[in-house]
Design a protein around this motif. Structure first.
Motif, mmCIF file in Angstrom:
data_model
loop_
_atom_site.group_PDB
_atom_site.id
_atom_site.type_symbol
_atom_site.label_atom_id
_atom_site.label_comp_id
_atom_site.label_asym_id
_atom_site.label_seq_id
_atom_site.Cartn_x
_atom_site.Cartn_y
_atom_site.Cartn_z
ATOM 1 N N SER A 138 0.821 -1.213 0.000
ATOM 2 C CA SER A 138 0.000 0.000 0.000
ATOM 3 C C SER A 138 0.853 1.260 0.000
ATOM 4 C CB SER A 138 -0.946 -0.001 1.203
ATOM 5 O OG SER A 138 -0.224 -0.105 2.421
ATOM 6 N N VAL A 139 1.961 1.266 0.738
ATOM 7 C CA VAL A 139 2.820 2.459 0.782
ATOM 8 C C VAL A 139 3.521 2.668 -0.553
ATOM 9 C CG1 VAL A 139 4.881 3.461 1.835
ATOM 10 C CG2 VAL A 139 3.132 2.433 3.278
ATOM 11 N N LEU A 140 4.043 1.596 -1.150
ATOM 12 C CA LEU A 140 4.733 1.741 -2.437
ATOM 13 C C LEU A 140 3.777 2.200 -3.532
ATOM 14 C CD1 LEU A 140 7.153 -1.343 -2.533
ATOM 15 C CD2 LEU A 140 7.741 1.061 -2.237
ATOM 16 N N ILE A 141 2.616 1.548 -3.622
ATOM 17 C CA ILE A 141 1.656 1.928 -4.656
ATOM 18 C C ILE A 141 1.094 3.323 -4.382
ATOM 19 C CG2 ILE A 141 -0.551 1.334 -5.736
ATOM 20 C CD1 ILE A 141 0.088 -1.597 -5.119
ATOM 21 N N GLY A 142 0.800 3.617 -3.118
ATOM 22 C CA GLY A 142 0.292 4.935 -2.766
ATOM 23 C C GLY A 142 1.296 6.043 -3.057
ATOM 24 N N THR A 143 2.580 5.766 -2.804
ATOM 25 C CA THR A 143 3.620 6.749 -3.106
ATOM 26 C C THR A 143 3.727 6.988 -4.603
ATOM 27 O OG1 THR A 143 4.877 6.040 -1.140
ATOM 28 C CG2 THR A 143 6.056 7.303 -2.811
ATOM 29 N N GLY A 144 3.672 5.902 -5.373
ATOM 30 C CA GLY A 144 3.710 6.049 -6.829
ATOM 31 C C GLY A 144 2.507 6.813 -7.347
ATOM 32 N N MET A 145 1.319 6.520 -6.802
ATOM 33 C CA MET A 145 0.110 7.213 -7.236
ATOM 34 C C MET A 145 0.155 8.688 -6.888
ATOM 35 S SD MET A 145 -2.759 7.037 -8.775
ATOM 36 C CE MET A 145 -3.003 5.263 -8.911
ATOM 37 N N SER A 146 0.717 9.020 -5.733
ATOM 38 C CA SER A 146 0.799 10.439 -5.351
ATOM 39 C C SER A 146 1.683 11.211 -6.320
ATOM 40 C CB SER A 146 1.347 10.571 -3.928
ATOM 41 O OG SER A 146 2.730 10.247 -3.870
ATOM 42 N N HIS A 147 2.764 10.566 -6.778
ATOM 43 C CA HIS A 147 3.653 11.237 -7.735
ATOM 44 C C HIS A 147 2.985 11.368 -9.093
ATOM 45 C CE1 HIS A 147 7.439 12.840 -9.054
ATOM 46 N NE2 HIS A 147 7.553 11.940 -10.020
ATOM 47 N N VAL A 148 2.187 10.364 -9.457
ATOM 48 C CA VAL A 148 1.447 10.441 -10.719
ATOM 49 C C VAL A 148 0.479 11.611 -10.700
ATOM 50 C CG1 VAL A 148 -0.291 9.268 -12.139
ATOM 51 C CG2 VAL A 148 1.677 8.002 -11.295
ATOM 52 N N LEU A 149 -0.161 11.854 -9.560
ATOM 53 C CA LEU A 149 -1.107 12.965 -9.442
ATOM 54 C C LEU A 149 -0.445 14.311 -9.721
ATOM 55 C CD1 LEU A 149 -3.174 11.903 -6.288
ATOM 56 C CD2 LEU A 149 -4.044 12.147 -8.620
ATOM 57 N N THR A 150 0.830 14.434 -9.344
ATOM 58 C CA THR A 150 1.524 15.703 -9.591
ATOM 59 C C THR A 150 1.825 15.901 -11.063
ATOM 60 O OG1 THR A 150 3.741 14.737 -9.255
ATOM 61 C CG2 THR A 150 2.585 15.570 -7.303
ATOM 62 N N ARG A 151 1.753 14.826 -11.860
ATOM 63 C CA ARG A 151 2.074 14.903 -13.274
ATOM 64 C C ARG A 151 0.843 15.046 -14.158
ATOM 65 N NH1 ARG A 151 7.486 15.902 -13.809
ATOM 66 N NH2 ARG A 151 8.591 14.845 -12.118
ATOM 67 N N LEU A 152 -0.338 14.909 -13.585
ATOM 68 C CA LEU A 152 -1.571 14.959 -14.374
ATOM 69 C C LEU A 152 -2.044 16.387 -14.557
ATOM 70 C CD1 LEU A 152 -3.559 12.001 -12.760
ATOM 71 C CD2 LEU A 152 -2.208 11.967 -14.860
ATOM 72 N N GLY A 153 -2.837 16.581 -15.608
ATOM 73 C CA GLY A 153 -3.480 17.864 -15.814
ATOM 74 C C GLY A 153 -4.577 18.090 -14.791
ATOM 75 N N THR A 154 -5.094 19.301 -14.747
ATOM 76 C CA THR A 154 -6.064 19.661 -13.712
ATOM 77 C C THR A 154 -7.318 18.796 -13.771
ATOM 78 O OG1 THR A 154 -5.287 21.955 -13.774
ATOM 79 C CG2 THR A 154 -7.430 21.547 -12.745
#
Length: 289
Positions: free
Chosen positions: A75-91
């Motif tokens: 959960s921490v690894l996937i959650g960390t990856g997902m949080s970084h993906v959110l910073t790369r997405l458009g609004t």
């Protein structure tokens, strides 16, 4: 104190009193007979002595530790990856993903466990049908996941991680947006690639939040019961019987309530140790700020 007293009385009634009664019960021979007659006897530390010489308890504890480690890591690894993906997405896309994560997080674990059972149901389950269509493992239409220890653990692991990732991803995303952009820009000017910028600049800033989330995840995942009981009921052959399941079976299936109370006391002490680590790091984080 007068303003706090109403809330204090409620907390004492619903939290402190049951814990005291639990401790009291662990020193008795409470059983099914007690429920009907009210008769019981004090047995001192006999329940604890029997518990610590019970091999099933130690195996349940080992399974709990290993399963908790696997769930927290995933959960921490996937959650960390997902949080970084959110910073790369458009609004727009970021809002869509955030809403989806919130809905997944808000779904009650009992309801999601029942849906999970349907997804993995042999004969007509969507997961078995999809795997069969992909022809990766052949025809697995009638595969019963809960009849295989490895597959049962895998199914429960995916369910718990799926429920835990939204909170971790959104919390870390909020922390990652606070990382000073100047540091990352300076690293890029020095020739660092994106992976190195994330590793050398972003992760150190996320470390306090990441530590607290990890400790919280350990506490939550250590207490997982609903998902395991509703998916596999601790089977097959007690292969997925963690401490929570072992306690429930002992107290409410075998009606050895005194022994179940002793297990709960030991589990609570372990959780108190984990909670003390969390509070200590929380205080340190506040001091660093």
């Amino acid at each position: 104190m007068w303003l706090l007293s109403p809330a204090g009385i409620v907390l004492a009634a619903i939290t402190v009193a049951p814990i005291l009664f639990l401790i009291f019960t662990s020193f008795t021979d409470y059983s099914q007979r007690t429920l009907f007659t009210g008769e019981f006897a004090f047995v001192g530390f006999s329940q604890y002595a029997a518990l610590f010489t019970n091999a099933d308890f130690w195996w349940s504890l080992i399974r709990t530790i290993l399963f908790t480690a696997a769930m927290v890591l995933g959960s921490v690894l996937i959650g960390t990856g997902m949080s970084h993906v959110l910073t790369r997405l458009g609004t727009v896309l970021r809002y869509v993903v955030t809403i989806v994560l919130v809905f997944a997080w808000a779904m009650p674990n009992v309801a999601s466990s029942l849906v999970w059972n349907w997804l993995f149901q042999p004969g007509y389950g969507v997961v078995n049908w999809l795997l069969t269509q992909l022809q990766i493992f052949g025809d697995v239409t009638n595969l019963a996941w809960d009849n295989n220890a490895t597959l049962a653990f895998l199914s429960i692991w995916m369910l718990v991680v799926w429920q835990a990732v939204p909170f971790i991803a959104l919390t870390l995303y909020a922390a990652e947006t606070q990382v000073p952009a100047d540091y990352a820009e300076a690293a890029r000017l020095d020739g660092a690639n994106e992976w190195r910028v994330y590793r050398e600049v972003t992760l150190p800033h996320l470390a306090p939040t990441l530590l607290l989330i990890t400790i919280l995840s350990i506490i939550w995942d250590y207490n997982v019961f609903n998902q395991i009981w509703l998916v596999s009921r601790g089977g097959p052959d007690d292969a997925t019987s963690t401490l929570g399941v072992f306690t429930y079976i002992t107290a409410f299936v075998g009606f050895d309530i005194g022994q179940g109370a002793a297990i709960s006391v030991v589990t609570t002490l372990i959780l108190l140790i984990l909670t003390s680590v969390y509070i200590r790091n929380l205080i340190r984080s506040g001091e660093d700020l």
